[in-house]
Enzyme design. Sequence first.
Site, short mmCIF file in Angstrom:
data_model
loop_
_atom_site.label_atom_id
_atom_site.label_comp_id
_atom_site.label_asym_id
_atom_site.label_seq_id
_atom_site.Cartn_x
_atom_site.Cartn_y
_atom_site.Cartn_z
N LEU A 1 0.81 -1.22 0.00
CA LEU A 1 0.00 0.00 0.00
C LEU A 1 0.84 1.27 0.00
O LEU A 1 0.34 2.34 -0.32
CB LEU A 1 -0.92 0.02 1.23
N ARG B 1 -0.46 5.09 -1.14
CA ARG B 1 -0.59 6.04 -0.04
C ARG B 1 0.64 6.95 0.08
O ARG B 1 0.52 8.10 0.47
CB ARG B 1 -0.76 5.29 1.29
N VAL C 1 -10.36 7.22 -1.61
CA VAL C 1 -9.65 6.02 -2.05
C VAL C 1 -8.43 5.73 -1.18
O VAL C 1 -7.95 6.58 -0.44
CB VAL C 1 -9.23 6.14 -3.53
N GLU C 2 -7.92 4.50 -1.30
CA GLU C 2 -6.73 4.04 -0.57
C GLU C 2 -6.89 4.21 0.94
O GLU C 2 -5.95 4.57 1.65
CB GLU C 2 -5.47 4.77 -1.05
N GLY C 3 -8.09 3.94 1.45
CA GLY C 3 -8.38 4.11 2.87
C GLY C 3 -9.07 5.44 3.10
O GLY C 3 -8.42 6.49 3.06
#
Length: 817
Positions: free
Chosen positions: A375, A379, A501-503
């Site tokens: 990730l 991130r 997005v991405e958390g």
Amino acid sequence: MSIIVWLAALAGFAWGLARLDLSLKAWLGIAGGGLLLLTLGGFSHPLWSVVAWLAFLTVSALVFLPDVRMKWLSKPLLRAIRANMPPMSETERTAIQAGDTWWEAELFAGNPDFRQLLDYPAPQLSEEEQAFIDGPVQTLCDMLDDWRITHELNRLPDEVWEFMKKERFFGMIIPREAGGLGFSALAHSQVIVKLASRSISAAVTVMVPNSLGPAELLLHYGTEEQKNYFLPRLADGREIPCFALTGPEAGSDAGAIPDTGIVCKGMHEGKEVLGLRLNWEKRYITLGPVATILGLAFKAYDPDHLLGDKESLGITCALIPTNTPGVEIGRRHYPLNAAFQNGPNRGRDVFIPMDWVIGGQARIGDGWRMLMESLSAGRGISLPALSTAGGKFSARLTGAYARVRKQFHMPIGKFEGVEEALARLAGHAYLMDAARRLSTTALDLGEKPSVISAIIKYNLTELMRVSVNDAMDIHGGRGICLGPANYLARTYQSLPISITVEGANILTRSLIIFGQGAMRCHPHLLREIEAVNEPDKNKSLHDFDAALMQHLGYSIKNAARAFTFGWSGGKLAPNAGSGDITDPWFRQLSRFSSAFAITADVALLLLGGKLKRKEKLSGRFADALSYLYMGSAALKHFHDQGQPEADLPLLRWSMATVLFRIQEALDGILRNFPSRAAGLALRAIVFPLGRRFHAPDDRLGHEAASILLTPGEARNRLTEGVYQPSNPDDPIGVVEYALKKTLEAEPLERRLHRQGLDRDYTETVEAWLRRLKDGNDIDAAEAALLKTAHQAIRKAIMVDDFPQEAAAREIHREIAA
């Protein structure tokens, strides 16, 4: 007299604990010796001596007599923690263990070595990387017409796709030997910054293949056969990848995905082979509608035990050609008028052979670990770069617009209300770029800092939201009317995408940053938890006791540091040893790092595993840790750039903001602490002199805002990396051109104003200039300059309009779409 002696002794002891690195036993020896001298010297009341000696002997017994300590301290505490600790799921455990720790661990532990921070190499592009940015990236930006992309086509033009494939934009992270560009994290980030300042749709299209996707997973976990086949094809665009994780029933809780892969035998290329039969439904998958290769996360099961005794094998990742029978893909979502390809896909009874699993059969069940460890690219590079582009772009263009747009015969940037927003734009752009660069340094050093990645994903996307909103406020109607001339609106519309997005940001702030940070960055907590979960009771007790002793020493030192640095106003805190203007700021960050560490320690002690459900408290801890990191990054950035004096207003504004926000986060924690008594005691340690920091004052805001209103080295450094077209007819170039002509014409305009030769309200510009020429007040060159400046300013402030029929057609077209 005796009170003064005792206070001086306590202060000296606290200072020693704060600055000298001695063991707990050594400090007890020093404390015992000091207590003996105070007692024999007659400097204490007998009652004080009795209390002090009882406390000293009790602590000494616990430290020097392990059996006593384990019976009366470690064993009861272990029993209480074991009874109250909630179970940890395998997905939680994997997420916590994923990645590495780096500078954030120093900050979390309360004793950061800022000399080490400054010793990290300054980020630097190679000649080849710079040439790529100056060449193919500049050319691609010149090719992009964002209005045509987002309004007319709703996709990237074919010639843009072909150019990106030809120049291997999709292979930045793929090594040269596999056909890619093999770029550093910094170069990857710089490419995204430039593209995102021109077109969000193009930037996202380049981001996805270079972040969390098939290439990233193959590089770390793929078999040699998979790497040799796919990496060259991904690098040159023969394969367009996407990765499918999110579905209708599992978003943030990715561990709950209902998509399945059943181990079985099936036919593949005319032969019966061992494989998996997949069923899935996914959505929000970027590049999905045009992908040729689909990365898929699913849960693998082996009901017939073809692989072993386990039935539930865990989350697994596979690569599936999108033309495989049973795959349904191609439909699109429409994410807030952004034109990048995004859509759902599903599979019904799709059979794949085992060698389509990333890493092969041996990697079945490792999918969640793969995803968590990878990730960092999305991130840590892509989204922070896109966000920084938004901040830099907004700062540069808004400063120029605020300088050329006049109301009441004055540039709007000179109005204090506008200036306040401009100061935020400048300061936030500085902070964002500093954090982005420091994080790419970590990645280029080979680190995988999962907590830092979460910190900058959350904070930089949030700062982009603030920056773009400020830019829209200053532009007013110029920003809200869509059309080819509007360079802000599409970025404004797409803000929630980066936030989500991405958390999702709410999740990242309230659960991930501090929750994962506490487990990974705390020097002793993970060992204590492992001891609690150890099934062998005797080993569990001894391991827990050893970790607890180290933890107690760590906590006592942090409490002493926080108190000593607090009552001294940070003056006794360590700095980076650079001996320059930044030393006081380093001292304050050291002070707040210790304050954060002891506050976090007490919260963990009181709440234990329940802290992860105290999301508001966890969010405030995340804010404090985030701004400790952002402040470190700002100081490092200033040093890396050679400490330019012209940038000092930006650094001062940034550090005032950082220290104020850390202070307010800690204050919020203490006001909402689970134990009022503990909160009050901590407040005496953390804020012994009260809260002394304030948001940047008006003078500082004026200095920061002024940088955006006038071309110069500071403005160029601040906005370095964004797309700057040379064409004065370009939607972006027209504003820069107007700024240039405004500054050239202003001395002449001021002279004419002093002479009472302003344009009359009844005159056109042409008539005014003709009057001035006829009266020999200006010459032909001056008249041309005034005319050119007026035309440039008018073009910069104008908005698009459309025929009524055309507007109606577009509305109906979008509804139909």
